[in-house]
Design a protein around this motif. Structure first.
Motif, PDB file in Angstrom:
ATOM      1  N   SER B  32      80.167  29.585  59.378  1.00 15.78           N
ATOM      2  CA  SER B  32      79.153  28.933  60.398  1.00 15.78           C
ATOM      3  C   SER B  32      79.783  27.420  60.559  1.00 15.78           C
ATOM      4  N   PHE B  33      79.558  26.925  61.735  1.00 12.10           N
ATOM      5  CA  PHE B  33      80.230  25.724  61.911  1.00 12.10           C
ATOM      6  C   PHE B  33      79.005  25.037  62.942  1.00 12.10           C
ATOM      7  N   PHE B  34      78.650  23.910  62.563  1.00 10.14           N
ATOM      8  CA  PHE B  34      77.602  22.952  63.303  1.00 10.14           C
ATOM      9  C   PHE B  34      77.951  21.825  63.560  1.00 10.14           C
ATOM     10  N   TRP B  35      77.562  21.147  64.888  1.00 11.63           N
ATOM     11  CA  TRP B  35      77.637  19.730  65.188  1.00 11.63           C
ATOM     12  C   TRP B  35      76.226  19.276  65.445  1.00 11.63           C
ATOM     13  N   TYR B  36      76.063  18.163  64.630  1.00 14.99           N
ATOM     14  CA  TYR B  36      74.713  17.420  64.618  1.00 14.99           C
ATOM     15  C   TYR B  36      74.835  16.078  65.485  1.00 14.99           C
ATOM     16  N   ARG B  37      74.014  15.484  65.767  1.00  9.24           N
ATOM     17  CA  ARG B  37      74.137  14.125  66.383  1.00  9.24           C
ATOM     18  C   ARG B  37      73.147  13.437  65.607  1.00  9.24           C
ATOM     19  N   GLN B  38      73.211  12.023  65.189  1.00 12.37           N
ATOM     20  CA  GLN B  38      72.346  11.482  64.370  1.00 12.37           C
ATOM     21  C   GLN B  38      72.230   9.876  64.897  1.00 12.37           C
ATOM     22  N   TYR B  39      71.176   9.480  65.479  1.00 16.98           N
ATOM     23  CA  TYR B  39      70.934   8.077  66.053  1.00 16.98           C
ATOM     24  C   TYR B  39      70.585   7.331  64.858  1.00 16.98           C
ATOM     25  N   SER B  40      71.102   6.101  64.816  1.00 12.89           N
ATOM     26  CA  SER B  40      70.703   5.043  63.922  1.00 12.89           C
ATOM     27  C   SER B  40      69.089   5.117  63.431  1.00 12.89           C
ATOM     28  N   GLY B  41      68.786   5.164  62.226  1.00 12.49           N
ATOM     29  CA  GLY B  41      67.452   5.339  61.714  1.00 12.49           C
ATOM     30  C   GLY B  41      66.802   6.495  61.990  1.00 12.49           C
ATOM     31  N   LYS B  42      67.446   7.543  62.601  1.00  7.34           N
ATOM     32  CA  LYS B  42      66.886   8.915  62.976  1.00  7.34           C
ATOM     33  C   LYS B  42      67.447  10.106  61.991  1.00  7.34           C
ATOM     34  N   SER B  43      66.894  11.028  62.176  1.00  5.34           N
ATOM     35  CA  SER B  43      67.399  12.255  61.477  1.00  5.34           C
ATOM     36  C   SER B  43      68.289  13.095  62.390  1.00  5.34           C
ATOM     37  N   PRO B  44      69.165  13.974  61.635  1.00  6.77           N
ATOM     38  CA  PRO B  44      70.325  14.887  62.524  1.00  6.77           C
ATOM     39  C   PRO B  44      69.627  15.631  63.675  1.00  6.77           C
ATOM     40  N   GLU B  45      70.391  15.986  64.559  1.00  2.49           N
ATOM     41  CA  GLU B  45      69.772  16.711  65.703  1.00  2.49           C
ATOM     42  C   GLU B  45      70.765  17.645  66.080  1.00  2.49           C
ATOM     43  N   LEU B  46      70.458  19.082  66.042  1.00  2.24           N
ATOM     44  CA  LEU B  46      71.601  19.858  66.315  1.00  2.24           C
ATOM     45  C   LEU B  46      71.948  19.841  67.666  1.00  2.24           C
ATOM     46  N   ILE B  47      73.112  19.905  67.819  1.00  2.00           N
ATOM     47  CA  ILE B  47      73.725  19.801  69.125  1.00  2.00           C
ATOM     48  C   ILE B  47      74.512  21.338  69.413  1.00  2.00           C
ATOM     49  N   MET B  48      75.491  21.768  68.713  1.00  2.00           N
ATOM     50  CA  MET B  48      76.195  22.889  68.948  1.00  2.00           C
ATOM     51  C   MET B  48      76.346  23.676  67.509  1.00  2.00           C
ATOM     52  N   PHE B  49      76.381  25.105  67.651  1.00  2.00           N
ATOM     53  CA  PHE B  49      76.818  25.830  66.832  1.00  2.00           C
ATOM     54  C   PHE B  49      77.995  26.893  67.111  1.00  2.00           C
ATOM     55  N   ILE B  50      79.031  27.167  66.279  1.00  4.60           N
ATOM     56  CA  ILE B  50      79.911  28.177  66.739  1.00  4.60           C
ATOM     57  C   ILE B  50      80.188  28.776  65.419  1.00  4.60           C
ATOM     58  N   TYR B  51      80.694  30.078  65.930  1.00  6.14           N
ATOM     59  CA  TYR B  51      80.913  31.096  64.786  1.00  6.14           C
ATOM     60  C   TYR B  51      82.255  31.642  64.874  1.00  6.14           C
ATOM     61  N   SER B  52      82.796  31.911  66.057  1.00  9.86           N
ATOM     62  CA  SER B  52      84.065  32.724  66.696  1.00  9.86           C
ATOM     63  C   SER B  52      85.253  31.492  66.919  1.00  9.86           C
ATOM     64  N   ASN B  53      86.366  32.073  66.659  1.00  5.68           N
ATOM     65  CA  ASN B  53      87.539  30.971  67.146  1.00  5.68           C
ATOM     66  C   ASN B  53      87.308  31.138  68.932  1.00  5.68           C
ATOM     67  N   GLY B  54      87.866  29.741  69.199  1.00  4.79           N
ATOM     68  CA  GLY B  54      87.708  29.692  70.698  1.00  4.79           C
ATOM     69  C   GLY B  54      86.868  28.655  70.959  1.00  4.79           C
ATOM     70  N   ASP B  55      86.389  28.590  72.244  1.00  2.00           N
ATOM     71  CA  ASP B  55      85.522  27.304  72.697  1.00  2.00           C
ATOM     72  C   ASP B  55      84.338  28.165  73.280  1.00  2.00           C
TER      73      ASP B  55
END
Lengths: 117, 111
Positions: B32-55
């Motif tokens: 399982s692979f995840f991308w989170y965005r975190q603004y300064s002073g804030k908590s992480p926010e989920l952007i994307m998750f991906i499990y299979s090869n590819g786009d």
């Protein structure tokens, strides 16, 4: 808002104090997590609870004591902390902590900024 | 070797450009692979998750996974100043409870 709330948002405590952090999730998830985020360091997983059972303790000192009375609530009890424990403490939840094909993405609360004097 | 590695940045791109954020991981059992965005002073926010090869595409965001190379990336098209944040890559072994986060890449989008 992600559906995960944390209180208090800010906490200042002395090294001899005892305090507790509270987390509540309104997402119907089954897994809850505590993380520590210090300046210039990656997020550090502290504890994981799955269906109220602790499944991970990432070698956390005993001055941090978690409690998970049900799948919606998570506490972190603090006592005799050290100044190096000052950090942002984040709670997160996910539908399931073990799914590899979906449901294990985590949603974070706003965090508690802890300062230990 | 760190379990999840990211270039700390800052990565600076002009508004409207494509921002490319990269992440490598060491555990071949990761599923399982995840991308989170975190603004300064804030908590992480989920952007994307991906499990299979590819786009995997979601709006302006595309996650790319190559398990053979142990590499996951995030592309942000038409970058906006509001995209300026720290982007965290996270990796998890299937069936495990532990998610490992990278230290994050700081992105700065210049107006």
């Amino acid at each position: 808002e992600t559906g995960v709330t944390q209180t208090p948002r800010h906490l200042v405590m002395g090294m001899t104090n005892k305090k507790s952090l509270k987390c509540e999730q309104h997402l119907g998830h089954n897994a809850m997590y505590w993380y520590k985020q210090s300046a210039k360091k990656p997020l550090e997983l502290m504890f994981v609870y799955n269906f109220k059972e602790q499944t991970e303790n990432n070698s956390v000192p005993s001055r941090f004591s978690p409690e998970c009375p049900n799948s919606s609530h998570l506490f972190l009890h603090l006592h005799t902390l050290q100044p190096e424990d000052s950090a942002l403490y984040l709670c997160a939840s996910s539908q399931d902590s073990r799914a590899g094909m979906g449901g294990d993405e985590q949603f974070f609360g706003p965090g508690t900024r802890l300062t230990v004097l | 070797q760190k379990e999840v590695e990211q270039n700390s940045g800052p990565l600076s791109v002009p508004e409207g450009a494509i921002a490319s954020l990269n992440c490598t991981y060491s555990d071949r059992g990761s599923q399982s692979f995840f991308w989170y965005r975190q603004y300064s002073g804030k908590s992480p926010e989920l952007i994307m998750f991906i499990y299979s090869n590819g786009d995997k595409e979601d709006g302006r965001f595309t996650a790319q996974l190559n398990k053979a190379s142990q590499y996951v990336s995030l592309l942000i098209r038409d970058s906006q100043p509001s995209d300026s944040a720290t982007y965290l890559c996270a990796v998890k072994r299937a069936g495990g409870f532990k998610t490992i986060f990278g230290a994050g890449t700081r992105l700065f989008v210049k107006a």
